[in-house]
Design an enzyme around this catalytic site. Sequence first.
Site, mmCIF file in Angstrom:
data_model
loop_
_atom_site.group_PDB
_atom_site.id
_atom_site.type_symbol
_atom_site.label_atom_id
_atom_site.label_comp_id
_atom_site.label_asym_id
_atom_site.label_seq_id
_atom_site.Cartn_x
_atom_site.Cartn_y
_atom_site.Cartn_z
ATOM 1 N N LYS B 98 59.261 12.999 71.260
ATOM 2 C CA LYS B 98 58.903 14.409 71.429
ATOM 3 C C LYS B 98 57.610 14.445 72.229
ATOM 4 C CE LYS B 98 56.905 18.297 68.946
ATOM 5 N NZ LYS B 98 56.630 18.944 67.657
ATOM 6 N N GLY B 159 51.505 25.940 63.381
ATOM 7 C CA GLY B 159 50.826 26.139 62.109
ATOM 8 C C GLY B 159 50.539 27.582 61.747
ATOM 9 N N ALA B 185 57.795 24.927 65.964
ATOM 10 C CA ALA B 185 56.471 25.520 65.739
ATOM 11 C C ALA B 185 56.532 27.015 65.480
ATOM 12 C CB ALA B 185 55.526 25.256 66.901
ATOM 13 N N GLY B 186 55.762 27.410 64.483
ATOM 14 C CA GLY B 186 55.581 28.822 64.185
ATOM 15 C C GLY B 186 56.478 29.350 63.084
ATOM 16 N N ASN B 207 57.643 22.017 60.055
ATOM 17 C CA ASN B 207 56.760 21.064 59.376
ATOM 18 C C ASN B 207 55.798 21.777 58.428
ATOM 19 O OD1 ASN B 207 55.295 18.805 58.591
ATOM 20 N ND2 ASN B 207 54.013 18.816 60.396
ATOM 21 N N THR B 208 54.859 22.554 58.985
ATOM 22 C CA THR B 208 53.804 23.163 58.163
ATOM 23 C C THR B 208 54.358 23.916 56.956
ATOM 24 O OG1 THR B 208 52.396 23.409 60.100
ATOM 25 C CG2 THR B 208 51.844 24.755 58.200
#
Lengths: 370, 257
Positions: B98, B159, B185-186, B207-208
């Site tokens: 990635k 995040g 993301a987001g 992830n987050t």
Amino acid sequence: MSFFTVVEQYQKFDFERFFSEVTDSAIERSLAREKPGPMDFLTLLSPRAAAYLEPMAHKAHQLTVQYFGRTIQMFIPLYISNHCNNRCAYCGFNHNNPILRRKLDLDEIEREAQAIARTGMQHVLFLTGEAHHITPMEYLLDAARCLKRHFASVSIEIYPLEVDEYRQLREAGVDGMTMFQETYNQEVYKRVHLGGKKMNYHWRLNAPERAAQGGMRAVNLGALLGLAEPRSEMFLTGLHALYLENNYLDTEVAISLPRFNDAECGDFRPDYLVDDKTFVQFLTALRIFLPRAGLTISTRESAAFRDRILPLGATRYSAGSCTGVGGYSAIKVEQTPQFEITDNRNVDEVAAAIVAHGYQPVFKDWDCIE
Amino acid sequence: MTDDALRIGTMRFTNRLFTGTGKFAANAQIPKMLAASGSQMITVALRRIDTTAQSENILDYIPKEVTLLPNTSGARTAEQAVRIARIAREAGCGDFIKIEVITDMKYLMPDNWETLKATEILAKEGFVVLPYVLPDLPLAKRLENAGAAAVMPLGAPIGTNRGLETKPLIELLIENCTVPVVVDAGIGRPSQAAAAMEMGADAVLVNTAIATAADPEAMGRAFDLAVKAGRTAYLAELAEASGIARASSPLTGFLDD
């Protein structure tokens, strides 16, 4: 353009009056703001906002977990020389102090590096006093190259340099720099810096910016809390970080909050003491104002206190620190430290405490691959 | 539907939730989260991998059957990303990479220009390249031409948990890209992951929202369910939402009389 243009804007600012006029509703507004500005930050630093410590702590915790997760990045300081021509009233390395001066040669740095590497630490911060003829650029470059062989990331906390000198260190494997302005208050600065190149306020003030221009990936700022009125110092430290974030998007900015502790060496008595409650207020206000900035907590703080403030915004911890020269590999040591350490636990003990509090100690967060 | 597997490179994924290793309170939570979520691909920052470690090695927590997606987090130039990718491959992390090149530490926006340069180089070297980008159609087409195996547009800054703020731009990628589109993301909530899948994203990377949940294992399961729901809805061809009411007694019904 320099951060001094911002300092100037606040030179005549009446902080006391601002604080006396802060209202509860102003604090609540600042706390609720999605993107708090400088005046929100100052509001959260006000004495009155101490009554809002719990909601500030919750917001700081939430922001830190969101942006950094439950992780703490670990690093260790390595003093390679305590020679210093400066006469800083508060510092153990003050030129006038009759202490044994030591400068590690490359073999000794190598031995210190091996001793530190055995602790598992991968991020090292090396420090010197300010003595250009004793620790010149060639020496610093050699030290950097030597340390880079042992560590994933090498940072410096040394005297201010030119942009090109930062660039040379960058090429030698250094990726971060720490520079404490000590105080943003020019009068106090003059009063406590009594000799040496450090007397030049501007040269020091612009050093973090020069480091960013020289390609340092990370810059860490700090004011030595206690020299001047701490709330305004914290405010200007935050603005300094914001200035660097805005002008050098590719530089990671972090802030330390060094404060005098009761056991500070020498005869120096600071005008102000920052108590734990105020320290936590500063830490949480910084996090709310600068959600992505690193916040560094050193071993100046006690073990118990460091464990308790883990969830309140901190992101970087030093551990196993020795602030004397040659301390890790038991090279004959002069025991006068630059400042007194109050968290005396070794690396494993600090890491275990971090784990016990539900956080992950991160030993390797970057490998300077150039 | 007989085979709804997602193919990236030579790999076949029956689970469309990709996960990450960052931000966990303890690495030991990772295998539990993977088991609960069914995720078959997990991204790990090469910079956090410590092969010489006295401290624990994060790779020991990732089961063999889960595909590793090393990422170049920390890279600020294409050259650095390329170097990190090569190190990852040499370290035995496989051919997936990635590309994450970020030159902005304030908002952590991906640098599309550097990312494209790195993609061009790494695809030629046989990597399975998944570039993390701001959703930009012309760029996505260039990435495709350069040999990217997928494109990974952000839904919102890393995040932030703000969801699909870039939805209209991601839709253009979904409509026009021939490679899989993975929203990365987001995404802060399972409902946002479901929304991304409903609109036709091929997968999401979360992830987050999982790692920082009070119970990452349960949150992993919730995201799995949401991704499956969204995917199923997409395949079932959602009825278009309509701003016009459909009366049970149509106004123009008399014309048929």
